[in-house]
Write a protein that holds these residues in place. Structure first.
Motif, mmCIF file in Angstrom:
data_model
loop_
_atom_site.group_PDB
_atom_site.id
_atom_site.type_symbol
_atom_site.label_atom_id
_atom_site.label_comp_id
_atom_site.label_asym_id
_atom_site.label_seq_id
_atom_site.Cartn_x
_atom_site.Cartn_y
_atom_site.Cartn_z
ATOM 1 N N GLU A 57 40.765 -7.161 55.875
ATOM 2 C CA GLU A 57 40.681 -8.617 55.911
ATOM 3 C C GLU A 57 41.911 -9.224 56.573
ATOM 4 O O GLU A 57 41.800 -10.159 57.381
ATOM 5 C CB GLU A 57 40.524 -9.174 54.493
ATOM 6 N N LEU A 58 43.095 -8.703 56.251
ATOM 7 C CA LEU A 58 44.324 -9.246 56.831
ATOM 8 C C LEU A 58 44.443 -8.899 58.312
ATOM 9 O O LEU A 58 45.030 -9.652 59.081
ATOM 10 C CB LEU A 58 45.541 -8.762 56.048
ATOM 11 N N ARG A 59 43.868 -7.799 58.718
ATOM 12 C CA ARG A 59 43.866 -7.421 60.139
ATOM 13 C C ARG A 59 43.094 -8.470 60.945
ATOM 14 O O ARG A 59 43.437 -8.782 62.071
ATOM 15 C CB ARG A 59 43.246 -6.028 60.259
ATOM 16 N N GLU A 60 42.039 -9.043 60.351
ATOM 17 C CA GLU A 60 41.220 -10.042 61.041
ATOM 18 C C GLU A 60 41.834 -11.436 61.007
ATOM 19 O O GLU A 60 41.407 -12.299 61.768
ATOM 20 C CB GLU A 60 39.825 -10.089 60.407
ATOM 21 N N THR A 61 42.789 -11.683 60.133
ATOM 22 C CA THR A 61 43.355 -13.029 60.000
ATOM 23 C C THR A 61 44.847 -13.023 60.336
ATOM 24 O O THR A 61 45.233 -13.432 61.424
ATOM 25 C CB THR A 61 43.129 -13.563 58.573
ATOM 26 N N LEU A 62 45.647 -12.533 59.452
ATOM 27 C CA LEU A 62 47.097 -12.535 59.618
ATOM 28 C C LEU A 62 47.544 -11.774 60.866
ATOM 29 O O LEU A 62 48.503 -12.153 61.526
ATOM 30 C CB LEU A 62 47.746 -11.918 58.366
ATOM 31 N N SER A 63 46.840 -10.721 61.199
ATOM 32 C CA SER A 63 47.229 -9.867 62.332
ATOM 33 C C SER A 63 46.145 -9.818 63.410
ATOM 34 O O SER A 63 46.017 -8.822 64.124
ATOM 35 C CB SER A 63 47.539 -8.455 61.832
ATOM 36 N N SER A 64 45.391 -10.894 63.558
ATOM 37 C CA SER A 64 44.249 -10.875 64.478
ATOM 38 C C SER A 64 44.635 -10.620 65.930
ATOM 39 O O SER A 64 43.844 -10.099 66.695
ATOM 40 C CB SER A 64 43.464 -12.180 64.372
ATOM 41 N N GLY A 65 45.849 -10.956 66.329
ATOM 42 C CA GLY A 65 46.256 -10.753 67.717
ATOM 43 C C GLY A 65 46.802 -9.374 68.017
ATOM 44 O O GLY A 65 47.148 -9.086 69.164
ATOM 45 N N LEU A 66 46.873 -8.525 67.026
ATOM 46 C CA LEU A 66 47.466 -7.200 67.213
ATOM 47 C C LEU A 66 46.427 -6.159 67.600
ATOM 48 O O LEU A 66 45.271 -6.233 67.176
ATOM 49 C CB LEU A 66 48.168 -6.743 65.927
ATOM 50 N N GLY A 67 46.875 -5.177 68.357
ATOM 51 C CA GLY A 67 46.021 -4.047 68.703
ATOM 52 C C GLY A 67 46.279 -2.885 67.765
ATOM 53 O O GLY A 67 46.674 -3.081 66.603
ATOM 54 N N PHE A 68 46.120 -1.664 68.288
ATOM 55 C CA PHE A 68 46.264 -0.477 67.456
ATOM 56 C C PHE A 68 47.291 0.497 68.009
ATOM 57 O O PHE A 68 47.238 1.692 67.721
ATOM 58 C CB PHE A 68 44.898 0.190 67.257
ATOM 59 N N THR A 69 48.250 -0.031 68.792
ATOM 60 C CA THR A 69 49.368 0.809 69.210
ATOM 61 C C THR A 69 50.237 1.081 67.989
ATOM 62 O O THR A 69 50.120 0.403 66.965
ATOM 63 C CB THR A 69 50.218 0.109 70.277
ATOM 64 N N ARG A 70 51.130 2.035 68.111
ATOM 65 C CA ARG A 70 52.031 2.321 66.994
ATOM 66 C C ARG A 70 52.850 1.080 66.630
ATOM 67 O O ARG A 70 53.011 0.756 65.465
ATOM 68 C CB ARG A 70 52.960 3.496 67.325
ATOM 69 N N ALA A 71 53.349 0.357 67.639
ATOM 70 C CA ALA A 71 54.152 -0.842 67.387
ATOM 71 C C ALA A 71 53.323 -1.921 66.698
ATOM 72 O O ALA A 71 53.800 -2.576 65.754
ATOM 73 C CB ALA A 71 54.729 -1.372 68.698
ATOM 74 N N ASP A 72 52.082 -2.105 67.137
ATOM 75 C CA ASP A 72 51.231 -3.123 66.514
ATOM 76 C C ASP A 72 50.852 -2.738 65.085
ATOM 77 O O ASP A 72 50.797 -3.587 64.196
ATOM 78 C CB ASP A 72 49.963 -3.356 67.341
ATOM 79 N N ARG A 73 50.604 -1.467 64.876
ATOM 80 C CA ARG A 73 50.294 -1.026 63.512
ATOM 81 C C ARG A 73 51.499 -1.250 62.591
ATOM 82 O O ARG A 73 51.341 -1.662 61.446
ATOM 83 C CB ARG A 73 49.877 0.448 63.500
ATOM 84 N N HIS A 74 52.693 -0.983 63.115
ATOM 85 C CA HIS A 74 53.911 -1.212 62.330
ATOM 86 C C HIS A 74 54.053 -2.702 62.003
ATOM 87 O O HIS A 74 54.337 -3.063 60.852
ATOM 88 C CB HIS A 74 55.136 -0.708 63.095
ATOM 89 N N THR A 75 53.844 -3.564 62.997
ATOM 90 C CA THR A 75 53.948 -5.006 62.771
ATOM 91 C C THR A 75 52.935 -5.469 61.737
ATOM 92 O O THR A 75 53.258 -6.269 60.845
ATOM 93 C CB THR A 75 53.742 -5.772 64.096
ATOM 94 N N ASN A 76 51.724 -4.959 61.820
ATOM 95 C CA ASN A 76 50.685 -5.311 60.848
ATOM 96 C C ASN A 76 51.123 -4.953 59.430
ATOM 97 O O ASN A 76 51.021 -5.765 58.503
ATOM 98 C CB ASN A 76 49.378 -4.591 61.207
ATOM 99 N N VAL A 77 51.635 -3.753 59.249
ATOM 100 C CA VAL A 77 52.074 -3.307 57.924
ATOM 101 C C VAL A 77 53.235 -4.174 57.426
ATOM 102 O O VAL A 77 53.282 -4.543 56.244
ATOM 103 C CB VAL A 77 52.450 -1.802 57.950
ATOM 104 N N GLN A 78 54.155 -4.541 58.314
ATOM 105 C CA GLN A 78 55.281 -5.375 57.894
ATOM 106 C C GLN A 78 54.820 -6.768 57.481
ATOM 107 O O GLN A 78 55.354 -7.358 56.528
ATOM 108 C CB GLN A 78 56.339 -5.456 58.996
ATOM 109 N N ARG A 79 53.839 -7.307 58.172
ATOM 110 C CA ARG A 79 53.303 -8.621 57.791
ATOM 111 C C ARG A 79 52.662 -8.559 56.410
ATOM 112 O O ARG A 79 52.896 -9.423 55.568
ATOM 113 C CB ARG A 79 52.284 -9.099 58.828
#
Length: 193
Positions: A57-79
């Motif tokens: 759910e948070l991937r679709e809202t809080l992190s909707s602009g992120l992809g699935f690179t290692r850096a984006d996955r890290h940013t998603n987890v930090q958010r």
């Protein structure tokens, strides 16, 4: 007036008012969200303030602009970790069913909690990929097998399993109720219920 030393029970018992984050990490379709939602229902029934921060759910809202690179996955987890820590710091028990595939990302979230003296527990829902693939709740494994999806965690993208989690749940060999019971026992041992 005598001081009450025995624990409260029955209708007099009050739920713990301390916050904490419980991060449930594991492969896609391992059972993280099912366990978190069942545990949350039980805890709410006991009067505990609980939030479930579902990774999807948070991937679709809080992190909707992120992809699935290692850096984006890290940013998603930090958010997600930031939101969890703020809630936990303010007395909410936060259950986070989110893959969080990289150990360094999870460690950064743990450090954020340590900095604010907020309890943080890591739970590894240790369902093997063969079982997750059979469950395939979201159809991800089928899409990956058909060549329609790449970067699936645990298949063609890494998943770094926790070496020493606070709890390891073998959800492939026990019922949801047994998994929830193990999680609630951990919370009880840490005085978080």
């Amino acid at each position: 007036m005598p001081v009450r030393t025995e624990p409260r029970s029955g209708p007099e018992r009050r739920a713990c008012e301390c916050g904490a984050t419980v991060w449930l990490t594991g492969l896609p379709s391992s059972g993280k969200t099912t366990i978190a939602r069942a545990a949350a229902g039980h805890l709410r029934g006991a009067g505990r303030r609980v939030e479930v921060l579902d990774g999807d759910e948070l991937r679709e809202t809080l992190s909707s602009g992120l992809g699935f690179t290692r850096a984006d996955r890290h940013t998603n987890v930090q958010r997600i970790g930031l939101v969890a820590e703020v809630l936990a710091r303010n007395g909410v028990l936060v259950l986070v069913p989110a893959i969080a595939p990289y150990a360094d990302s999870r460690q950064a979230v743990r450090r954020r909690h340590q900095a604010s003296h907020t309890p943080y527990l890591e739970v590894h829902v240790a369902t093997p990929s063969s079982t997750c693939s059979r469950r395939d709740v979201k159809g991800l494994y089928a899409k990956q097998a058909a060549g329609e999806l790449s970067g699936l965690t645990g298949v063609d993208d890494p998943y770094e399993a926790p070496e020493a989690p606070d709890l390891r749940i073998p959800a492939h060999v026990q019922s949801v109720a047994e998994s929830v019971s193990a999680l609630l026992s951990l919370l009880g041992e840490r005085r978080l219920t």
